[in-house]
Motif scaffolding. Sequence first.
Motif, PDB file in Angstrom:
ATOM      1  N   LYS A  16      67.345  46.500  85.206  1.00  0.00           N
ATOM      2  CA  LYS A  16      66.093  46.468  84.419  1.00  0.00           C
ATOM      3  C   LYS A  16      65.004  47.306  85.086  1.00  0.00           C
ATOM      4  CE  LYS A  16      65.964  41.892  84.682  1.00  0.00           C
ATOM      5  NZ  LYS A  16      67.290  41.628  85.250  1.00  0.00           N
ATOM      6  N   SER A  17      64.766  47.050  86.372  1.00  0.00           N
ATOM      7  CA  SER A  17      63.674  47.770  87.050  1.00  0.00           C
ATOM      8  C   SER A  17      64.014  49.252  87.194  1.00  0.00           C
ATOM      9  CB  SER A  17      63.401  47.164  88.425  1.00  0.00           C
ATOM     10  OG  SER A  17      63.081  45.799  88.287  1.00  0.00           O
ATOM     11  N   THR A  18      65.259  49.530  87.524  1.00  0.00           N
ATOM     12  CA  THR A  18      65.674  50.924  87.690  1.00  0.00           C
ATOM     13  C   THR A  18      65.462  51.704  86.386  1.00  0.00           C
ATOM     14  OG1 THR A  18      67.332  50.250  89.308  1.00  0.00           O
ATOM     15  CG2 THR A  18      67.660  52.400  88.265  1.00  0.00           C
ATOM     16  N   ARG A 181      75.486  45.001  82.871  1.00  0.00           N
ATOM     17  CA  ARG A 181      76.610  45.556  83.623  1.00  0.00           C
ATOM     18  C   ARG A 181      77.871  45.060  82.945  1.00  0.00           C
ATOM     19  NH1 ARG A 181      75.575  48.260  88.889  1.00  0.00           N
ATOM     20  NH2 ARG A 181      73.480  47.622  89.467  1.00  0.00           N
TER      21      ARG A 181
HETATM   22  N1  LIG Z   1      73.255  53.149  87.509  1.00  0.00           N
HETATM   23  C1  LIG Z   1      73.167  52.691  88.762  1.00  0.00           C
HETATM   24  N2  LIG Z   1      73.915  53.236  89.751  1.00  0.00           N
HETATM   25  C2  LIG Z   1      73.824  52.756  91.014  1.00  0.00           C
HETATM   26  N3  LIG Z   1      73.033  51.751  91.403  1.00  0.00           N
HETATM   27  C3  LIG Z   1      72.272  51.161  90.453  1.00  0.00           C
HETATM   28  C4  LIG Z   1      72.292  51.600  89.091  1.00  0.00           C
HETATM   29  N4  LIG Z   1      71.402  50.828  88.393  1.00  0.00           N
HETATM   30  C5  LIG Z   1      70.871  49.964  89.276  1.00  0.00           C
HETATM   31  N5  LIG Z   1      71.385  50.159  90.514  1.00  0.00           N
HETATM   32  C6  LIG Z   1      71.089  49.393  91.732  1.00  0.00           C
HETATM   33  O1  LIG Z   1      71.402  48.019  91.456  1.00  0.00           O
HETATM   34  C7  LIG Z   1      70.447  47.170  92.057  1.00  0.00           C
HETATM   35  C8  LIG Z   1      69.826  46.292  90.972  1.00  0.00           C
HETATM   36  O2  LIG Z   1      69.084  47.123  90.107  1.00  0.00           O
HETATM   37  P1  LIG Z   1      67.677  46.648  89.534  1.00  0.00           P
HETATM   38  O3  LIG Z   1      66.847  46.045  90.611  1.00  0.00           O
HETATM   39  O4  LIG Z   1      67.128  47.774  88.754  1.00  0.00           O
HETATM   40  O5  LIG Z   1      68.183  45.489  88.573  1.00  0.00           O
HETATM   41  P2  LIG Z   1      67.281  44.371  87.861  1.00  0.00           P
HETATM   42  O6  LIG Z   1      67.998  43.990  86.625  1.00  0.00           O
HETATM   43  O7  LIG Z   1      65.893  44.847  87.730  1.00  0.00           O
HETATM   44  O8  LIG Z   1      67.356  43.207  88.937  1.00  0.00           O
HETATM   45  P3  LIG Z   1      66.473  41.849  88.934  1.00  0.00           P
HETATM   46  O9  LIG Z   1      67.103  40.975  87.894  1.00  0.00           O
HETATM   47  O10 LIG Z   1      66.640  41.340  90.321  1.00  0.00           O
HETATM   48  O11 LIG Z   1      65.065  42.233  88.581  1.00  0.00           O
HETATM   49  C9  LIG Z   1      69.445  48.063  92.770  1.00  0.00           C
HETATM   50  O12 LIG Z   1      69.831  48.150  94.120  1.00  0.00           O
HETATM   51  C10 LIG Z   1      69.611  49.423  92.085  1.00  0.00           C
HETATM   52  O13 LIG Z   1      69.342  50.514  92.949  1.00  0.00           O
END
Ligand SMILES: Nc1ncnc2c1ncn2[C@@H]1O[C@H](COP(=O)(O)OP(=O)(O)OP(=O)(O)O)[C@@H](O)[C@H]1O
Length: 298
Positions: A16-18, A181
């Motif tokens: 989400k954040s990425t 994912r």
């Molecule tokens: N496409 C990708 N390829 C490689 N690594 C990724 C990819 N997308 C996200 N990541 C990695 O996966 C991890 C989780 O990503 P992110 O923090 O964006 O998820 P999130 O859904 O926001 O998590 P949360 O629920 O904790 O807020 C991070 O370390 C990020 O760098």
Amino acid sequence: MAYFLAVANRKGGVGKSTLSVMLAHAFAVWGKKRVLMLDLDSQCNASLILIGGQGWSDARKAQKTIADYFYDLFDGVPAQPRDYLLPNVGDVHDGSGRAARINLLPGSLLLEDIQGELFLKQSRESNSPDVVASRVRGRIETLLRRFGASYDLVILDCAPGLSLAALAALKTADKVLVPFRPDYVSQLAVDRIALLIEDKGHLDALADVPFDERRYTTIANGVRNTGKDRIMIDDIGAFHPMLETTMPHKDAIANAFDWEPGLKNLGEKYGDGTRDLEKLYSEVAPWLEAHGAARAAS
Ligand SMILES: Nc1ncnc2c1ncn2[C@@H]1O[C@H](COP(=O)(O)OP(=O)(O)OP(=O)(O)O)[C@@H](O)[C@H]1O
Ligand SMILES: [Mg+2]
């Protein structure tokens, strides 16, 4: 008036954040839009990606976080939403050397406490937890909407789970992007959030809403080229709208999580993930614009 795009999934770690930050960069640099990022997660990852640890610490000291905004406005402090924003954040330039036009409302560790406090305050006025929750959510929604005036796009990076702030974001959003994912838990998590977004009680009722009328779309992220991933993606795509773009698992995307001092162009920031971001942007931009056209016509 801005479009509000929430990026949400009750499941954690799905990107989400990425993807929120990648889209903020793409819309600001390629789309030349005025973008605002609202960090609704007490983990503050979107903030850390955009301003780094020291920047976030400075924002806390300067009382420029979402918690300060909520506390002040609930206490009747005559402040403007813009007083809490950091201008031109991130480590990417717009192609002419200037920082990309992304403003940020930094996240706060206190966001959960605030939701609890608001809940307690409202509980004095009603015995029904549902009524209280809906009033708190409504207040948060109003405060979020106040940011719309000066932007083309407001991105709401939601926390995992179903906090009142996340529910308020889902209500506020014109559109919701649901990254997942490809794994077994994702199907259930996507089903659940889709029911909430479309305000349906069960999956049969959701199935009656045509894909092109739904307010959300899903996107597979962190995809590895395996048959198992493809099967999971197809399973979710049978029940939910899904972008054709899938975001591969790439080190370049993972590394972009780290803020670095100095400005670089998008290609330098995302390396071999830049092509993937181009594809994502070229699909998300018309999806949002179609919504804008429908809104203008109504
Ligand atoms: N496409 C990708 N390829 C490689 N690594 C990724 C990819 N997308 C996200 N990541 C990695 O996966 C991890 C989780 O990503 P992110 O923090 O964006 O998820 P999130 O859904 O926001 O998590 P949360 O629920 O904790 O807020 C991070 O370390 C990020 O760098
Ligand atoms: Mg996150």
